[in-house]
Write a protein that holds these residues in place. Sequence first.
Motif, PDB file in Angstrom:
ATOM      1  N   ALA A 211      39.775  44.354  50.787  1.00  0.00           N
ATOM      2  CA  ALA A 211      40.981  43.555  51.006  1.00  0.00           C
ATOM      3  C   ALA A 211      41.867  43.564  49.776  1.00  0.00           C
ATOM      4  CB  ALA A 211      40.591  42.126  51.367  1.00  0.00           C
ATOM      5  N   ILE A 212      41.278  43.484  48.594  1.00  0.00           N
ATOM      6  CA  ILE A 212      42.060  43.541  47.351  1.00  0.00           C
ATOM      7  C   ILE A 212      42.755  44.891  47.231  1.00  0.00           C
ATOM      8  CG2 ILE A 212      41.900  43.574  44.829  1.00  0.00           C
ATOM      9  CD1 ILE A 212      39.640  41.508  45.086  1.00  0.00           C
ATOM     10  N   GLU A 213      42.036  45.951  47.527  1.00  0.00           N
ATOM     11  CA  GLU A 213      42.621  47.292  47.457  1.00  0.00           C
ATOM     12  C   GLU A 213      43.817  47.426  48.399  1.00  0.00           C
ATOM     13  OE1 GLU A 213      39.554  50.082  48.288  1.00  0.00           O
ATOM     14  OE2 GLU A 213      38.408  49.639  46.462  1.00  0.00           O
ATOM     15  N   SER A 214      43.702  46.879  49.590  1.00  0.00           N
ATOM     16  CA  SER A 214      44.787  47.010  50.568  1.00  0.00           C
ATOM     17  C   SER A 214      46.033  46.263  50.141  1.00  0.00           C
ATOM     18  CB  SER A 214      44.309  46.512  51.941  1.00  0.00           C
ATOM     19  OG  SER A 214      44.101  45.112  51.939  1.00  0.00           O
ATOM     20  N   VAL A 215      45.875  45.144  49.450  1.00  0.00           N
ATOM     21  CA  VAL A 215      47.031  44.373  48.986  1.00  0.00           C
ATOM     22  C   VAL A 215      47.801  45.147  47.920  1.00  0.00           C
ATOM     23  CG1 VAL A 215      47.737  42.282  47.757  1.00  0.00           C
ATOM     24  CG2 VAL A 215      46.060  42.126  49.587  1.00  0.00           C
ATOM     25  N   PHE A 216      47.098  45.898  47.094  1.00  0.00           N
ATOM     26  CA  PHE A 216      47.743  46.637  46.005  1.00  0.00           C
ATOM     27  C   PHE A 216      48.323  47.982  46.455  1.00  0.00           C
ATOM     28  CE2 PHE A 216      45.687  43.646  43.215  1.00  0.00           C
ATOM     29  CZ  PHE A 216      46.500  43.619  42.086  1.00  0.00           C
ATOM     30  N   ALA A 217      47.887  48.493  47.577  1.00  0.00           N
ATOM     31  CA  ALA A 217      48.301  49.832  48.013  1.00  0.00           C
ATOM     32  C   ALA A 217      49.831  49.964  48.019  1.00  0.00           C
ATOM     33  CB  ALA A 217      47.741  50.102  49.398  1.00  0.00           C
ATOM     34  N   PRO A 218      50.350  51.126  47.642  1.00  0.00           N
ATOM     35  CA  PRO A 218      49.661  52.382  47.320  1.00  0.00           C
ATOM     36  C   PRO A 218      49.131  52.461  45.887  1.00  0.00           C
ATOM     37  CG  PRO A 218      52.007  52.719  47.193  1.00  0.00           C
ATOM     38  CD  PRO A 218      51.814  51.299  47.651  1.00  0.00           C
ATOM     39  N   GLN A 219      49.348  51.417  45.085  1.00  0.00           N
ATOM     40  CA  GLN A 219      48.759  51.404  43.753  1.00  0.00           C
ATOM     41  C   GLN A 219      47.294  50.958  43.831  1.00  0.00           C
ATOM     42  OE1 GLN A 219      52.086  49.961  44.082  1.00  0.00           O
ATOM     43  NE2 GLN A 219      52.694  52.033  43.465  1.00  0.00           N
ATOM     44  N   LYS A 220      46.586  51.133  42.737  1.00  0.00           N
ATOM     45  CA  LYS A 220      45.247  50.570  42.594  1.00  0.00           C
ATOM     46  C   LYS A 220      45.351  49.290  41.771  1.00  0.00           C
ATOM     47  CE  LYS A 220      42.616  54.874  42.920  1.00  0.00           C
ATOM     48  NZ  LYS A 220      41.610  55.747  42.263  1.00  0.00           N
ATOM     49  N   GLU A 221      44.434  48.366  42.027  1.00  0.00           N
ATOM     50  CA  GLU A 221      44.467  47.141  41.227  1.00  0.00           C
ATOM     51  C   GLU A 221      44.129  47.461  39.772  1.00  0.00           C
ATOM     52  OE1 GLU A 221      40.169  47.050  42.856  1.00  0.00           O
ATOM     53  OE2 GLU A 221      42.143  47.781  43.469  1.00  0.00           O
ATOM     54  N   PRO A 222      44.662  46.680  38.826  1.00  0.00           N
ATOM     55  CA  PRO A 222      44.363  46.936  37.415  1.00  0.00           C
ATOM     56  C   PRO A 222      42.865  46.829  37.139  1.00  0.00           C
ATOM     57  CG  PRO A 222      46.159  45.343  37.649  1.00  0.00           C
ATOM     58  CD  PRO A 222      45.572  45.544  39.013  1.00  0.00           C
ATOM     59  N   GLU A 223      42.417  47.551  36.164  1.00  0.00           N
ATOM     60  CA  GLU A 223      41.012  47.516  35.793  1.00  0.00           C
ATOM     61  C   GLU A 223      40.608  46.096  35.419  1.00  0.00           C
ATOM     62  OE1 GLU A 223      37.897  49.655  32.658  1.00  0.00           O
ATOM     63  OE2 GLU A 223      40.012  50.276  32.751  1.00  0.00           O
ATOM     64  N   GLY A 224      39.544  45.622  36.011  1.00  0.00           N
ATOM     65  CA  GLY A 224      39.043  44.285  35.726  1.00  0.00           C
ATOM     66  C   GLY A 224      39.615  43.192  36.607  1.00  0.00           C
ATOM     67  N   TYR A 225      40.619  43.521  37.411  1.00  0.00           N
ATOM     68  CA  TYR A 225      41.279  42.497  38.232  1.00  0.00           C
ATOM     69  C   TYR A 225      40.327  41.891  39.259  1.00  0.00           C
ATOM     70  CZ  TYR A 225      44.678  40.309  41.387  1.00  0.00           C
ATOM     71  OH  TYR A 225      45.366  39.411  42.175  1.00  0.00           O
ATOM     72  N   ALA A 226      39.598  42.732  39.974  1.00  0.00           N
ATOM     73  CA  ALA A 226      38.711  42.238  41.031  1.00  0.00           C
ATOM     74  C   ALA A 226      37.641  41.317  40.472  1.00  0.00           C
ATOM     75  CB  ALA A 226      38.076  43.410  41.771  1.00  0.00           C
ATOM     76  N   ASP A 227      37.185  41.577  39.250  1.00  0.00           N
ATOM     77  CA  ASP A 227      36.162  40.738  38.630  1.00  0.00           C
ATOM     78  C   ASP A 227      36.742  39.441  38.085  1.00  0.00           C
ATOM     79  OD1 ASP A 227      34.158  42.599  39.114  1.00  0.00           O
ATOM     80  OD2 ASP A 227      34.516  43.644  37.227  1.00  0.00           O
ATOM     81  N   TYR A 228      38.055  39.412  37.904  1.00  0.00           N
ATOM     82  CA  TYR A 228      38.701  38.252  37.279  1.00  0.00           C
ATOM     83  C   TYR A 228      39.321  37.282  38.277  1.00  0.00           C
ATOM     84  CZ  TYR A 228      42.008  35.563  34.456  1.00  0.00           C
ATOM     85  OH  TYR A 228      42.717  34.539  33.859  1.00  0.00           O
ATOM     86  N   ILE A 229      39.879  37.790  39.364  1.00  0.00           N
ATOM     87  CA  ILE A 229      40.756  37.012  40.225  1.00  0.00           C
ATOM     88  C   ILE A 229      40.062  35.839  40.911  1.00  0.00           C
ATOM     89  CG2 ILE A 229      40.396  38.554  42.179  1.00  0.00           C
ATOM     90  CD1 ILE A 229      43.582  36.541  41.311  1.00  0.00           C
ATOM     91  N   GLY A 230      38.754  35.926  41.110  1.00  0.00           N
ATOM     92  CA  GLY A 230      38.052  34.827  41.763  1.00  0.00           C
ATOM     93  C   GLY A 230      38.202  34.831  43.273  1.00  0.00           C
ATOM     94  N   ALA A 231      38.129  36.019  43.875  1.00  0.00           N
ATOM     95  CA  ALA A 231      38.247  36.118  45.332  1.00  0.00           C
ATOM     96  C   ALA A 231      37.237  35.243  46.072  1.00  0.00           C
ATOM     97  CB  ALA A 231      38.118  37.573  45.766  1.00  0.00           C
ATOM     98  N   PRO A 232      36.001  35.069  45.567  1.00  0.00           N
ATOM     99  CA  PRO A 232      35.072  34.183  46.280  1.00  0.00           C
ATOM    100  C   PRO A 232      35.576  32.754  46.443  1.00  0.00           C
ATOM    101  CG  PRO A 232      33.855  35.578  44.754  1.00  0.00           C
ATOM    102  CD  PRO A 232      35.318  35.796  44.469  1.00  0.00           C
TER     103      PRO A 232
END
Length: 317
Positions: free
Chosen positions: A199-220
Amino acid sequence: MALKGMGVLLGCAAALVLTTACTATYRETKAEEQFPPLGRFLDVNGTQVHYVTKGSGPDIVLIHGASGNLRDFTFSLVDKLADRYRVTAFDRPGLGYTERVNPEGTTLIEQATLLADASDQLGLQKPMVLGQSYGGAVALAWAVERPDSLSALILLAAASNPWTSDLSLFYKVTSSDLGSVTVVPALTAFVPNALVDSAIESVFAPQKEPEGYADYIGAPLTLRRDTMRANAMQRANLLDEITALHTRYGTITVPTEILHGDADTTVGLSIHSIPLSQQIKGATLTVLEGIGHMPHHAAEPEVIDAIDRAAQRAGLR
């Protein structure tokens, strides 16, 4: 035998409900341990509002989009602005660590009012207001409801005008009474991390999310039951609210900078920001070539330039 079979079925159903509830509670607790509040809390008319403030200079408020929280801005943008602005990022009602205002779906105007009141309590001086995606709609509601309480608008891929596509099945289900008590707890308990990453990848498309973003954002944090319910109700009500709100944009008089990527498939440029640029007198539209829905990450220098332009236009720099 029929009664015995019914008893077994009911017992299995009860066990499933209990397992789901316990697992959901466990995952919520782990999410809050892993991603605790980053800032402070403010009581605004009985509602606890979570915020982060950093820097000094003219005030700017940052309002995040759907399914998010203020970490979307503290990941990078807050630090990039804090050398010349006093930057305040809020969790919107029901998301992150700010309490929900309305269990039927906190409206754009209710959210704008809460955040404007919070800004007043913090002593922010007619801040510039930046909103991304759904947060852009909240920023627009702020501008039409409290026009004397802000200095400028910066809108990033903002939802602003009515559209014709139907509400997605996901939000139809999770915003329904039945889905709220059945599907939402199951998602909290059992949704795999890989689906969250996708889901995070799809929001950023066509770019990739910045390195470390998925671990930082607190999606849970977004997968907590109350947060999912709040987010679903807000999203389900959004079209009707924007349909009512968009006729009032002509009253906005503050300097307005609009940025939107032409590769954004979440909030369409032609449906939203192009008409919006014509609805607000003097608004400046910057079309970001090849950029998707997250310009504050994918085109951060252009966003910062737009903030500086807004500040100059508002006489703040």
